[in-house]
Design a protein around this motif. Structure first.
Motif, mmCIF file in Angstrom:
data_model
loop_
_atom_site.group_PDB
_atom_site.id
_atom_site.type_symbol
_atom_site.label_atom_id
_atom_site.label_comp_id
_atom_site.label_asym_id
_atom_site.label_seq_id
_atom_site.Cartn_x
_atom_site.Cartn_y
_atom_site.Cartn_z
ATOM 1 N N VAL A 111 126.361 44.077 87.221
ATOM 2 C CA VAL A 111 126.702 43.862 85.810
ATOM 3 C C VAL A 111 125.469 44.026 84.926
ATOM 4 C CG1 VAL A 111 127.350 42.054 84.162
ATOM 5 C CG2 VAL A 111 128.764 42.449 86.179
ATOM 6 N N LEU A 112 124.351 43.462 85.362
ATOM 7 C CA LEU A 112 123.135 43.556 84.560
ATOM 8 C C LEU A 112 122.589 44.985 84.540
ATOM 9 C CD1 LEU A 112 121.306 40.243 85.565
ATOM 10 C CD2 LEU A 112 122.628 40.723 83.486
ATOM 11 N N GLY A 113 122.798 45.721 85.626
ATOM 12 C CA GLY A 113 122.410 47.127 85.622
ATOM 13 C C GLY A 113 123.192 47.909 84.583
ATOM 14 N N PRO A 128 117.243 42.670 89.900
ATOM 15 C CA PRO A 128 117.501 43.838 89.053
ATOM 16 C C PRO A 128 116.199 44.506 88.648
ATOM 17 C CG PRO A 128 117.768 41.810 87.798
ATOM 18 C CD PRO A 128 117.547 41.409 89.223
ATOM 19 N N SER A 129 116.288 45.770 88.281
ATOM 20 C CA SER A 129 115.114 46.503 87.824
ATOM 21 C C SER A 129 114.526 45.812 86.598
ATOM 22 C CB SER A 129 115.514 47.935 87.466
ATOM 23 O OG SER A 129 114.418 48.648 86.956
ATOM 24 N N ALA A 168 111.063 44.487 77.490
ATOM 25 C CA ALA A 168 110.197 44.450 78.674
ATOM 26 C C ALA A 168 110.965 44.216 79.965
ATOM 27 C CB ALA A 168 109.138 43.362 78.504
ATOM 28 N N GLY A 169 112.259 43.862 79.863
ATOM 29 C CA GLY A 169 113.037 43.625 81.076
ATOM 30 C C GLY A 169 113.918 42.404 80.959
ATOM 31 N N LEU A 170 114.315 41.865 82.109
ATOM 32 C CA LEU A 170 115.259 40.756 82.186
ATOM 33 C C LEU A 170 114.567 39.496 82.704
ATOM 34 C CD1 LEU A 170 118.229 42.638 83.912
ATOM 35 C CD2 LEU A 170 117.840 42.336 81.458
ATOM 36 N N PHE A 171 114.894 38.369 82.091
ATOM 37 C CA PHE A 171 114.362 37.067 82.491
ATOM 38 C C PHE A 171 115.576 36.159 82.686
ATOM 39 C CE2 PHE A 171 112.761 32.795 81.430
ATOM 40 C CZ PHE A 171 111.622 32.718 82.226
#
Length: 313
Positions: free
Chosen positions: A102-104, A137-138, A114-117
């Motif tokens: 889902v997060l992808g 996740p990436s 900058a990304g996911l936290f």
């Protein structure tokens, strides 16, 4: 503090991955996001746990958007929109794989900075750790969890289950720790605990060390002063930190708070510290040293406060 009427609003959204849909709440900043904060609720709750509007400043979604982050609070599998699809819920590793997917999909469709936290509470904290250990996740920046340890303070039969929510007082601690309307409005957040989730609860002390050994991003644990589901004495904290292979791990005890921190008076304090940890993770990334990193294990507000450094293996 921004008045409630001027705080960024959250919007219900539907997340999709391969035909599986999860309901969620989304709050966006006025500019391009510095990062995306993914908030994962605990057992028997919903995504709105992180979006309390009982008092100004309590919502993680509003605060995060105000400070320049996109905040996405997800209804875990077996809750909200996916309850019909997964009436028994999913096992923890299955939840992690689905959330990864889902997060992808979300990252491909949105600016994630900058990304996911990932921020997780209680059983959602288990999922946050499982995501970091099983299916990161990436662009995963770090993980911040509250209301979960490795040594339960109750017998397995006293944990929340589809048949009951356990001792409700353990969810809250002293009632003075919460605004008066928190309990009335909080009724809309309560949902049954899926059977698969309840059945796995007793296995967590054995599951956690295997997960912890695979985590390679910074991790922060918070225990409320009146946390009553998990032990957080010095011996229990040492057991929690021991198997972690994260480059940085911290444990903090939050005063004037009960298990459901994000619904209490301490919500804003806690959420600010969550976002401060995210900022520190981003700073460490931007100022990456040329020499090999060293592992940092930090415990604060302990009778015997300790800071320990050791080489990353």
């Amino acid at each position: 503090m921004t008045p409630a009427s001027q705080a960024p609003r959250s919007t219900p959204v539907v997340l999709d991955a391969g035909g599986v849909q999860l309901s969620a709440l989304l709050a966006r900043p006025a500019c391009a996001p510095a990062a995306v904060v993914v908030a994962v609720h605990g057992g028997g709750m919903r995504a709105g746990y992180f979006d309390s509007r009982v008092r100004a400043g309590q919502s993680l979604l509003a605060l995060g958007a105000q400070l320049g982050y996109t905040v996405l609070a997800v209804d875990r599998p077996g809750y909200g929109l996916s309850r019909e699809r997964f009436p028994r819920g999913l096992a923890l590793d299955e939840q992690a794989r689905l959330l990864h997917s889902v997060l992808g999909s979300f990252a491909r469709a949105h600016d994630v900075g900058a990304g996911l936290f990932v921020v997780g509470h209680s059983n959602g904290g288990k999922l946050a750790l499982a995501l970091a250990g099983h299916a990161p996740p990436s662009g995963l920046i770090g993980v911040d969890v509250s209301g979960v340890g490795t040594r339960p303070a109750v017998a397995a039969g006293d944990l929340p289950s589809p048949a009951g929510r356990g001792d409700w007082r353990r969810h809250w601690g002293a009632l003075r720790l919460y605004p008066p309307d928190a309990f009335r409005l909080g009724r809309d957040l309560i949902a049954p605990v899926p059977a698969a989730e309840a059945e796995e609860a007793a296995h967590w002390p054995r599951t956690y060390p295997r997960l912890a050994a695979r985590i390679r991003v910074p991790v922060r644990f918070t225990f409320a002063e009146q946390e009553r589901w998990w032990l957080h004495d010095d011996a229990s904290v040492a057991e929690l930190l021991g198997p972690l292979r994260a480059p940085r791990a911290e444990v903090e005890r939050l005063p004037d708070a009960g298990h459901n921190i994000s619904l209490g008076w301490a919500a804003r304090t806690y959420h600010l510290r969550v976002l401060a940890f995210l900022e520190e993770c981003l700073l460490a990334r931007d100022a990456a040293p040329a020499v090999p990193a060293r592992r940092r294990l930090i415990v604060t507000n302990s009778p015997e406060t300790c800071t320990r450094k050791e080489n990353v293996s």
